[in-house]
Design a protein around this motif. Structure first.
Motif, PDB file in Angstrom:
ATOM      1  N   ALA A 102       0.849  -1.195   0.000  1.00  0.00           N
ATOM      2  CA  ALA A 102       0.000   0.000   0.000  1.00  0.00           C
ATOM      3  C   ALA A 102       0.884   1.244   0.000  1.00  0.00           C
ATOM      4  CB  ALA A 102      -0.931   0.004   1.213  1.00  0.00           C
ATOM      5  N   ILE A 103       0.316   2.369  -0.443  1.00  0.00           N
ATOM      6  CA  ILE A 103       1.083   3.605  -0.537  1.00  0.00           C
ATOM      7  C   ILE A 103       0.248   4.788  -0.087  1.00  0.00           C
ATOM      8  CG2 ILE A 103       2.738   2.997  -2.331  1.00  0.00           C
ATOM      9  CD1 ILE A 103       0.727   4.010  -4.360  1.00  0.00           C
ATOM     10  N   ARG A 104       0.931   5.909   0.265  1.00  0.00           N
ATOM     11  CA  ARG A 104       0.209   7.134   0.615  1.00  0.00           C
ATOM     12  C   ARG A 104       0.838   8.388  -0.010  1.00  0.00           C
ATOM     13  NH1 ARG A 104      -0.446   5.463   5.992  1.00  0.00           N
ATOM     14  NH2 ARG A 104       0.309   7.375   6.915  1.00  0.00           N
ATOM     15  N   GLY A 105       2.126   8.602   0.122  1.00  0.00           N
ATOM     16  CA  GLY A 105       2.776   9.726  -0.550  1.00  0.00           C
ATOM     17  C   GLY A 105       2.731  11.047   0.179  1.00  0.00           C
ATOM     18  N   ILE A 106       2.977  11.031   1.478  1.00  0.00           N
ATOM     19  CA  ILE A 106       2.943  12.265   2.268  1.00  0.00           C
ATOM     20  C   ILE A 106       3.976  13.269   1.762  1.00  0.00           C
ATOM     21  CG2 ILE A 106       3.304  13.226   4.573  1.00  0.00           C
ATOM     22  CD1 ILE A 106       0.726  11.705   4.397  1.00  0.00           C
ATOM     23  N   GLU A 107       5.097  12.779   1.223  1.00  0.00           N
ATOM     24  CA  GLU A 107       6.148  13.690   0.753  1.00  0.00           C
ATOM     25  C   GLU A 107       5.632  14.656  -0.312  1.00  0.00           C
ATOM     26  OE1 GLU A 107       8.361   9.681   1.458  1.00  0.00           O
ATOM     27  OE2 GLU A 107       6.444  10.337   0.654  1.00  0.00           O
ATOM     28  N   LEU A 108       4.669  14.199  -1.096  1.00  0.00           N
ATOM     29  CA  LEU A 108       4.110  15.059  -2.149  1.00  0.00           C
ATOM     30  C   LEU A 108       3.199  16.135  -1.573  1.00  0.00           C
ATOM     31  CD1 LEU A 108       3.168  12.268  -4.735  1.00  0.00           C
ATOM     32  CD2 LEU A 108       5.300  13.569  -4.567  1.00  0.00           C
ATOM     33  N   ILE A 109       2.544  15.812  -0.484  1.00  0.00           N
ATOM     34  CA  ILE A 109       1.572  16.737   0.103  1.00  0.00           C
ATOM     35  C   ILE A 109       2.242  17.966   0.699  1.00  0.00           C
ATOM     36  CG2 ILE A 109      -0.152  16.946   1.957  1.00  0.00           C
ATOM     37  CD1 ILE A 109      -0.830  14.009   1.512  1.00  0.00           C
ATOM     38  N   VAL A 159      23.876   7.475   2.487  1.00  0.00           N
ATOM     39  CA  VAL A 159      22.480   7.019   2.435  1.00  0.00           C
ATOM     40  C   VAL A 159      21.903   7.314   1.057  1.00  0.00           C
ATOM     41  CG1 VAL A 159      20.154   7.285   3.376  1.00  0.00           C
ATOM     42  CG2 VAL A 159      22.132   7.338   4.911  1.00  0.00           C
ATOM     43  N   GLN A 160      21.473   6.241   0.380  1.00  0.00           N
ATOM     44  CA  GLN A 160      20.816   6.361  -0.921  1.00  0.00           C
ATOM     45  C   GLN A 160      19.656   5.374  -0.978  1.00  0.00           C
ATOM     46  OE1 GLN A 160      24.009   5.450  -3.687  1.00  0.00           O
ATOM     47  NE2 GLN A 160      24.506   7.624  -3.954  1.00  0.00           N
ATOM     48  N   GLU A 161      18.643   5.702  -1.802  1.00  0.00           N
ATOM     49  CA  GLU A 161      17.522   4.786  -2.010  1.00  0.00           C
ATOM     50  C   GLU A 161      17.497   4.331  -3.475  1.00  0.00           C
ATOM     51  OE1 GLU A 161      13.880   5.379   0.848  1.00  0.00           O
ATOM     52  OE2 GLU A 161      14.227   7.237  -0.260  1.00  0.00           O
ATOM     53  N   PHE A 162      17.368   3.008  -3.645  1.00  0.00           N
ATOM     54  CA  PHE A 162      17.317   2.400  -4.973  1.00  0.00           C
ATOM     55  C   PHE A 162      15.900   1.889  -5.244  1.00  0.00           C
ATOM     56  CE2 PHE A 162      21.667   2.352  -3.620  1.00  0.00           C
ATOM     57  CZ  PHE A 162      22.411   2.578  -4.765  1.00  0.00           C
ATOM     58  N   ILE A 163      15.538   1.790  -6.537  1.00  0.00           N
ATOM     59  CA  ILE A 163      14.158   1.430  -6.893  1.00  0.00           C
ATOM     60  C   ILE A 163      14.094   0.313  -7.929  1.00  0.00           C
ATOM     61  CG2 ILE A 163      13.222   3.694  -6.317  1.00  0.00           C
ATOM     62  CD1 ILE A 163      13.274   4.287  -9.385  1.00  0.00           C
ATOM     63  N   ASP A 164      15.152  -0.478  -8.056  1.00  0.00           N
ATOM     64  CA  ASP A 164      15.207  -1.497  -9.108  1.00  0.00           C
ATOM     65  C   ASP A 164      14.118  -2.553  -8.958  1.00  0.00           C
ATOM     66  OD1 ASP A 164      18.158  -1.197 -10.616  1.00  0.00           O
ATOM     67  OD2 ASP A 164      18.005  -0.304  -8.631  1.00  0.00           O
ATOM     68  N   HIS A 165      13.650  -2.802  -7.729  1.00  0.00           N
ATOM     69  CA  HIS A 165      12.563  -3.756  -7.509  1.00  0.00           C
ATOM     70  C   HIS A 165      11.375  -3.074  -6.825  1.00  0.00           C
ATOM     71  CE1 HIS A 165      14.407  -7.557  -8.837  1.00  0.00           C
ATOM     72  NE2 HIS A 165      15.539  -7.001  -8.467  1.00  0.00           N
ATOM     73  N   SER A 166      11.261  -1.766  -7.019  1.00  0.00           N
ATOM     74  CA  SER A 166      10.198  -0.974  -6.380  1.00  0.00           C
ATOM     75  C   SER A 166       9.359  -0.282  -7.445  1.00  0.00           C
ATOM     76  CB  SER A 166      10.804   0.075  -5.443  1.00  0.00           C
ATOM     77  OG  SER A 166      11.739  -0.509  -4.558  1.00  0.00           O
ATOM     78  N   TRP A 167       8.082  -0.055  -7.150  1.00  0.00           N
ATOM     79  CA  TRP A 167       7.145   0.520  -8.123  1.00  0.00           C
ATOM     80  C   TRP A 167       7.250   2.047  -8.178  1.00  0.00           C
ATOM     81  CZ3 TRP A 167       3.801  -3.373  -5.294  1.00  0.00           C
ATOM     82  CH2 TRP A 167       3.807  -4.601  -5.966  1.00  0.00           C
ATOM     83  N   SER A 215       7.400  -4.322  -4.882  1.00  0.00           N
ATOM     84  CA  SER A 215       7.096  -3.686  -3.603  1.00  0.00           C
ATOM     85  C   SER A 215       6.943  -2.181  -3.769  1.00  0.00           C
ATOM     86  CB  SER A 215       8.210  -3.967  -2.591  1.00  0.00           C
ATOM     87  OG  SER A 215       7.929  -3.352  -1.344  1.00  0.00           O
ATOM     88  N   TRP A 216       6.126  -1.569  -2.868  1.00  0.00           N
ATOM     89  CA  TRP A 216       6.032  -0.115  -2.798  1.00  0.00           C
ATOM     90  C   TRP A 216       7.136   0.462  -1.916  1.00  0.00           C
ATOM     91  CZ3 TRP A 216       3.794   2.683  -6.175  1.00  0.00           C
ATOM     92  CH2 TRP A 216       2.623   2.278  -6.809  1.00  0.00           C
ATOM     93  N   LEU A 217       7.949  -0.378  -1.318  1.00  0.00           N
ATOM     94  CA  LEU A 217       9.088   0.107  -0.542  1.00  0.00           C
ATOM     95  C   LEU A 217      10.283   0.298  -1.463  1.00  0.00           C
ATOM     96  CD1 LEU A 217       7.243  -1.220   1.657  1.00  0.00           C
ATOM     97  CD2 LEU A 217       9.346  -1.693   2.923  1.00  0.00           C
ATOM     98  N   LYS A 218      11.002   1.380  -1.239  1.00  0.00           N
ATOM     99  CA  LYS A 218      12.289   1.542  -1.897  1.00  0.00           C
ATOM    100  C   LYS A 218      13.338   0.703  -1.157  1.00  0.00           C
ATOM    101  CE  LYS A 218      11.176   6.281  -3.342  1.00  0.00           C
ATOM    102  NZ  LYS A 218      11.557   7.720  -3.256  1.00  0.00           N
TER     103      LYS A 218
END
Length: 573
Positions: A38-45, A324-332, A372-375
């Protein structure tokens, strides 16, 4: 040939988590996959909003971890604007954080995790006299008479006889992995019920210092807490004494109920060494006896342990774009329209949704692709575990006297080596040890606050740099802290007095992350690998390991459609 089993949803957590595991013919987990669904996206708000207000929005990331997101957000803004808060404000913030630590750990042990080790229905076979004897042998807690335990047993019997187990429904009762005698099961069930009553008391600290719970109030520059011992409207002497009393009651419950139960239950499972995982541990550090920026004064020291090597503690720099970095190769998600292959530091982070998973109904995810929705956060491109075990390991390796002493004493009581902590049981033990330490610090911090007030210092807020006209045109900040579930960071970029970009990297994102650009697995996936299942139809072992991290997926996958303002519902499983 392996067989894939799916546990979805994982219950007794906050949020939505799916675990898929490949099991060989002997019942051993060969591979595991963790998916936030599941997702929400507070960072965008929070984009384009006043940075001084952002804490109130991001606090809604989670209904459980409210205060920690508020505090991390406030700290990020204060770091960007170089604001030093009054000592009293620092103490009040720490007392509130310490209260949520103790509350969360007790609730986790009894209400979210205990039923992985405790067979509730088996408690009906217990002799209440023997349970009473055991209780009195391990603690001086007053509720320990045979009659008391008989009453609890009768309550459970009525529930079972009714055929409606209520809060105890859907358990794998009678599973061969349960090892406790019936009398210890009864003891744990009794304290499960007591903890339900106790937990509502400690959060009153938040209502006194923060106005309410959940979602207590904070303010950039300190605390909106009017300390005035002679006022009827502020936090006066009576309310301060009430906080002090709650702290003493919390310490008593931790030391007389929680810890004795933890050691009693742990003594029957000390050979259950599954669920170790990465052996890479991350701790940002917190609870400074000075200011938040004096990391050398942290009670939980900052540091990294790699490959279980306790002889070296690596430093952490949250502002270094290479750490600290976030990767998205297996994230939506996508980064600038690209599918992955590179990581972004949170100051450069993006929240661009790109769901490519299967449409319901389906049996399994395509774990070779995005799932996954997790990075996937990484420290110098290495997966890390964070949380109570990480704090105890880093603190032990750093030679923090309090931590070394309590860890060594506990290992001696259970007659287990230090390496045994690197397991699901070890994470559970670490939470208990933290509760002892943190409840003591809460007492010390409250005493210091009392002393400051006694000496005439009642200041909790500094207006310096409060006005946007005093701010630089551009600024960046990071707010870090240790939350109950682990290392929490909020990164903010401010431009022209507004929030330009915002990213939160939370403990469960670290622990529950999917594979990365190098196909490295996250902490959940690593901990599950190699675990034998006694019964694949009742995968109790998977629950034990995953629950030992105390997942909070609501924090980890934070959506709103900014065009239509409509929420999006995605059904998985």
């Amino acid at each position: 040939m392996s067989e894939r089993i799916v546990v979805d949803p994982i219950t007794r957590i906050e949020g939505h988590l799916r675990i898929e595991a490949d099991i060989d013919e002997k019942g051993m987990i060969q591979d595991a996959y963790s998916s936030g669904t599941a997702i929400r996206g507070i960072e965008l708000i929070v984009r384009d909003r006043d940075p001084r207000d952002v804490w109130a929005y991001v606090q809604r990331i989670c209904g459980v971890c409210t205060t920690v997101h508020a505090l991390a957000s406030i700290r990020s803004v204060e770091d960007a604007l170089q604001i030093q808060i009054p000592r009293n404000a620092h103490l009040i913030r720490d007392i509130m954080n310490e209260a949520i630590f103790v509350h969360d750990h007790v609730v986790h042990f009894y209400h979210l995790h205990a039923l992985d080790w405790v067979d509730v229905v088996n408690a009906l076979k217990a002799d209440p006299n023997e349970t009473s004897r055991i209780a009195q042998s391990i603690s001086s807690w007053p509720k320990s008479s045979p009659g008391y335990f008989k009453d609890v047993q009768n309550k459970v019997k009525k529930i079972v006889d009714s055929g409606q187990l209520g809060i105890f429904a859907n358990g794998y009762w009678g599973h061969k992995a349960y090892k406790l005698p019936a009398e210890v099961n009864l003891l744990a069930v009794a304290h499960y019920l007591e903890a339900l009553d106790w937990q509502k008391e400690i959060v009153k600290i938040h209502t006194i210092f923060g106005g309410k719970n959940p979602h207590p109030h904070y303010v950039v520059g300190g605390m909106a807490t009017p300390l005035d011992i002679n006022s009827d409207n502020g936090v006066h002497a009576e309310r301060l004494m009430h906080v002090s009393q709650i702290i003493d009651q919390a310490r008593e419950f931790v030391n007389q109920v929680y810890i004795p139960d933890l050691l009693a239950i742990g003594s029957y499972y000390k050979d259950w060494t599954h669920g170790g995982g990465l052996n890479n541990y991350l701790c940002y550090g917190d609870f400074s006896t000075g200011s938040i920026y004096e990391t050398e004064k942290y009670r939980f020291p900052r540091g990294i342990i790699l490959d279980g090597n306790l002889q070296e503690v690596h430093d952490v720099d949250l502002k270094d774009p290479e750490q600290v970095q976030e990767f998205i190769d297996h994230s939506w998600y996508t980064y600038d329209g690209k599918e992955g292959g590179h990581g972004l530091h949170p100051w450069e982070g993006e929240t661009s949704l790109n769901y490519t998973g299967p449409k319901a109904p389906f049996k399994t995810l395509n774990t070779e692709d995005k799932y996954s929705w997790l990075k996937s956060p990484r420290w110098k491109e290495k997966p890390m575990e964070t949380g109570p075990l990480a704090r105890m390991i880093v603190g032990y390796a750093a030679g923090k006297e309090e931590i070394v002493q309590i860890v060594d004493e506990t290992l001696q009581k259970l007659d287990i080596p230090l390496t045994a902590l690197q397991s699901a049981l070890g994470r559970t033990i670490a939470r208990g040890l933290e509760s002892v330490l943190v409840s003591n610090w809460m007492r010390n911090d409250m005493d210091e606050l009392f002393n400051n007030i006694k000496n005439g210092n009642q200041v909790t807020f500094d207006r310096t740099k409060w006005e946007p006209s005093t701010w630089p045109k551009q600024a960046q900040g990071v707010g870090w802290m240790e939350a109950p579930r682990g290392a929490l960071g909020h990164w903010i970029e401010i431009e022209n007095q507004k929030t330009k970009n915002y990213q939160a990297v939370v403990p469960t994102t670290w622990n529950a992350s999917p594979r990365d650009h190098q196909n490295q697995i996250g902490a959940y996936e690593a901990a599950l690998k190699g675990t034998p299942l006694l019964n694949k139809e009742q995968p109790l072992e998977i629950l034990r390991i995953v629950h030992s991290f105390d997942p909070c997926l609501a924090c980890a996958v934070h959506l709103t459609d900014l065009e239509t303002k409509q929420s999006t519902e995605i059904r998985i499983g």
